[in-house]
Design a protein around this motif. Structure first.
Motif, short mmCIF file in Angstrom:
data_model
loop_
_atom_site.label_atom_id
_atom_site.label_comp_id
_atom_site.label_asym_id
_atom_site.label_seq_id
_atom_site.Cartn_x
_atom_site.Cartn_y
_atom_site.Cartn_z
N VAL A 3 -1.53 -0.36 -0.20
CA VAL A 3 -2.79 0.34 -0.44
C VAL A 3 -3.23 0.22 -1.90
O VAL A 3 -4.40 -0.02 -2.20
CB VAL A 3 -2.66 1.83 -0.05
CG1 VAL A 3 -3.96 2.59 -0.34
CG2 VAL A 3 -2.31 1.98 1.42
N ARG A 4 -2.25 0.34 -2.78
CA ARG A 4 -2.59 0.26 -4.21
C ARG A 4 -3.24 -1.09 -4.54
O ARG A 4 -4.23 -1.16 -5.27
CB ARG A 4 -1.32 0.46 -5.04
CG ARG A 4 -1.62 0.41 -6.50
CD ARG A 4 -0.36 0.55 -7.33
NE ARG A 4 -0.74 0.54 -8.73
CZ ARG A 4 0.04 0.93 -9.69
NH1 ARG A 4 1.23 1.38 -9.45
NH2 ARG A 4 -0.38 0.88 -10.93
N ALA A 31 -11.43 -0.45 14.06
CA ALA A 31 -10.18 0.31 14.28
C ALA A 31 -9.80 1.09 13.02
O ALA A 31 -9.28 2.22 13.11
CB ALA A 31 -9.06 -0.65 14.68
N ALA A 32 -10.05 0.50 11.86
CA ALA A 32 -9.73 1.19 10.60
C ALA A 32 -10.59 2.45 10.48
O ALA A 32 -10.11 3.52 10.07
CB ALA A 32 -9.96 0.26 9.42
N SER A 104 -14.88 3.72 3.67
CA SER A 104 -13.84 3.34 2.71
C SER A 104 -12.67 2.64 3.42
O SER A 104 -12.13 1.65 2.92
CB SER A 104 -13.38 4.58 1.95
OG SER A 104 -12.55 4.20 0.90
N ALA A 105 -12.30 3.16 4.58
CA ALA A 105 -11.21 2.52 5.35
C ALA A 105 -11.62 1.10 5.74
O ALA A 105 -10.81 0.16 5.64
CB ALA A 105 -10.89 3.35 6.60
N ILE A 106 -12.87 0.93 6.17
CA ILE A 106 -13.36 -0.41 6.53
C ILE A 106 -13.30 -1.34 5.32
O ILE A 106 -12.85 -2.49 5.42
CB ILE A 106 -14.82 -0.33 7.06
CG1 ILE A 106 -14.84 0.29 8.46
CG2 ILE A 106 -15.49 -1.69 7.06
CD1 ILE A 106 -16.24 0.47 9.05
N VAL A 107 -13.75 -0.82 4.18
CA VAL A 107 -13.81 -1.66 2.98
C VAL A 107 -12.41 -2.09 2.54
O VAL A 107 -12.18 -3.26 2.20
CB VAL A 107 -14.57 -0.90 1.86
CG1 VAL A 107 -14.42 -1.60 0.52
CG2 VAL A 107 -16.04 -0.75 2.22
N LEU A 108 -11.46 -1.17 2.60
CA LEU A 108 -10.09 -1.52 2.17
C LEU A 108 -9.44 -2.49 3.17
O LEU A 108 -8.75 -3.42 2.78
CB LEU A 108 -9.25 -0.26 1.98
CG LEU A 108 -9.65 0.59 0.78
CD1 LEU A 108 -8.78 1.84 0.69
CD2 LEU A 108 -9.55 -0.20 -0.54
N ARG A 109 -9.67 -2.25 4.45
CA ARG A 109 -9.10 -3.16 5.46
C ARG A 109 -9.72 -4.55 5.31
O ARG A 109 -9.02 -5.58 5.40
CB ARG A 109 -9.37 -2.60 6.86
CG ARG A 109 -8.83 -3.44 7.99
CD ARG A 109 -7.30 -3.39 8.09
NE ARG A 109 -6.82 -4.26 9.16
CZ ARG A 109 -6.22 -5.44 8.97
NH1 ARG A 109 -5.95 -5.88 7.75
NH2 ARG A 109 -5.85 -6.19 9.99
N ALA A 110 -11.02 -4.62 5.06
CA ALA A 110 -11.68 -5.91 4.85
C ALA A 110 -11.09 -6.61 3.62
O ALA A 110 -10.86 -7.83 3.64
CB ALA A 110 -13.19 -5.71 4.68
N THR A 111 -10.82 -5.84 2.58
CA THR A 111 -10.22 -6.41 1.37
C THR A 111 -8.87 -7.03 1.71
O THR A 111 -8.56 -8.15 1.30
CB THR A 111 -10.04 -5.31 0.30
OG1 THR A 111 -11.32 -4.70 0.06
CG2 THR A 111 -9.49 -5.86 -1.00
N MET A 113 -8.01 -8.19 4.45
CA MET A 113 -8.23 -9.38 5.29
C MET A 113 -8.86 -10.53 4.50
O MET A 113 -9.26 -11.55 5.08
CB MET A 113 -9.13 -9.01 6.49
CG MET A 113 -8.44 -8.07 7.47
SD MET A 113 -9.60 -7.26 8.60
CE MET A 113 -10.00 -8.60 9.70
N GLY A 114 -8.99 -10.34 3.18
CA GLY A 114 -9.50 -11.42 2.33
C GLY A 114 -11.01 -11.50 2.31
O GLY A 114 -11.58 -12.53 1.91
N LEU A 115 -11.68 -10.43 2.72
CA LEU A 115 -13.14 -10.40 2.73
C LEU A 115 -13.66 -9.51 1.61
O LEU A 115 -12.94 -8.65 1.11
CB LEU A 115 -13.64 -9.87 4.08
CG LEU A 115 -13.25 -10.70 5.30
CD1 LEU A 115 -13.58 -9.94 6.59
CD2 LEU A 115 -13.96 -12.06 5.28
N VAL A 116 -14.92 -9.72 1.27
CA VAL A 116 -15.63 -8.80 0.37
C VAL A 116 -16.45 -7.88 1.26
O VAL A 116 -17.19 -8.36 2.13
CB VAL A 116 -16.57 -9.57 -0.58
CG1 VAL A 116 -17.43 -8.61 -1.39
CG2 VAL A 116 -15.79 -10.51 -1.48
N ALA A 117 -16.31 -6.58 1.07
CA ALA A 117 -17.13 -5.61 1.82
C ALA A 117 -17.78 -4.71 0.80
O ALA A 117 -17.11 -3.93 0.12
CB ALA A 117 -16.27 -4.82 2.80
N HIS A 118 -19.08 -4.85 0.67
CA HIS A 118 -19.83 -4.24 -0.44
C HIS A 118 -20.90 -3.29 0.13
O HIS A 118 -21.90 -3.76 0.69
CB HIS A 118 -20.45 -5.39 -1.25
CG HIS A 118 -21.26 -4.97 -2.42
ND1 HIS A 118 -21.50 -5.81 -3.49
CD2 HIS A 118 -21.92 -3.82 -2.71
CE1 HIS A 118 -22.26 -5.19 -4.38
NE2 HIS A 118 -22.54 -3.99 -3.92
#
Ligand SMILES: Cc1cc2nc3c(=O)[nH]c(=O)nc-3n(C[C@H](O)[C@H](O)[C@H](O)COP(=O)(O)O)c2cc1C
Length: 187
Positions: A3-4, A31-32, A104-111, A113-118
């Motif tokens: 997570v960190r 799911a996140a 926030s959960a979506i954004v961190l999970r996307a991160t 997965m190697g994606l940018v979620a902005h």
């Protein structure tokens, strides 16, 4: 990714390139959000995952000036909800908080997965809701722009270019938290 690391790696990058926005990716991100905590487990979050080329193209009409970079996205997640679907405790309207946590959960999970979620606020909610068929009485809280990080800075303003290279400055720790008692430095 722990997570960190996800927290540290997450950035609101604007230089984006496309990726294949599969149903599996949609399912992972949804799911996140689904496991997020919410007041009384009310789960007020609702999302439209926009991945179709035509509808993505139409969504460009809804973007504010300055958010043209978002046209490169392969996915836009519209996050919306209703005040009455979550706790209302006097002036505290928890739907915004709970939907923010889910985003926030979506954004961190996307991160991870190697994606940018902005997430962005710069769009016309009425236009976006009309394009997506979201009823008028829902609050469209954010559009999350999802892509792959690109090194091509073409089309970005100088400020946007510099934000690609270096994370925008944060307040000092002492200006955002204190221990045991309110500190006037918190403002
Ligand atoms: C609610 C919200 C709205 C935002 N709206 C926009 C926007 O309309 N356009 C944009 O380019 N960035 C937008 N951002 C991104 C912020 O500018 C960015 O998160 C901030 O500068 C810190 O940079 P960092 O996320 O890379 O650490 C938004 C972020 C949030 C959370």
């Amino acid at each position: 990714m722990d997570v960190r690391t996800a927290i540290e790696k997450r950035r609101a990058y604007r230089a984006l390139e496309g990726f294949e926005a599969t149903d599996d990716i949609v399912a992972e991100l949804a799911a996140a959000a689904r496991l997020t905590a919410s007041c009384f487990n009310n789960q007020p979050w609702r999302f439209v995952f926009v991945t179709g080329t035509d509808i993505l193209g139409r969504m460009h009409e809804a973007l504010s000036r300055g958010n043209e970079w978002a046209r490169k996205a392969s996915m836009i997640i519209a996050a919306f909800g209703k005040k009455d679907d979550d706790c209302l405790i006097k002036e505290r309207e928890y739907y915004l908080f709970d939907i923010g946590m889910a985003v926030s959960a979506i954004v961190l999970r996307a991160t991870e997965m190697g994606l940018v979620a902005h997430p962005i606020a710069g769009y016309s909610p009425s236009k976006a809701k009309e394009i997506l068929g979201i009823p008028d009485d829902r609050m469209l809280i954010t559009l999350v722009i999802v892509g792959k990080k690109s090194e091509n800075l073409e089309g970005l303003s100088d400020q946007q270019k510099s934000a690609e290279k270096e994370r925008p400055a944060r307040r000092d720790p002492a200006a955002i938290h204190s221990i045991d008692r309110y500190d006037p430095r918190l403002g």
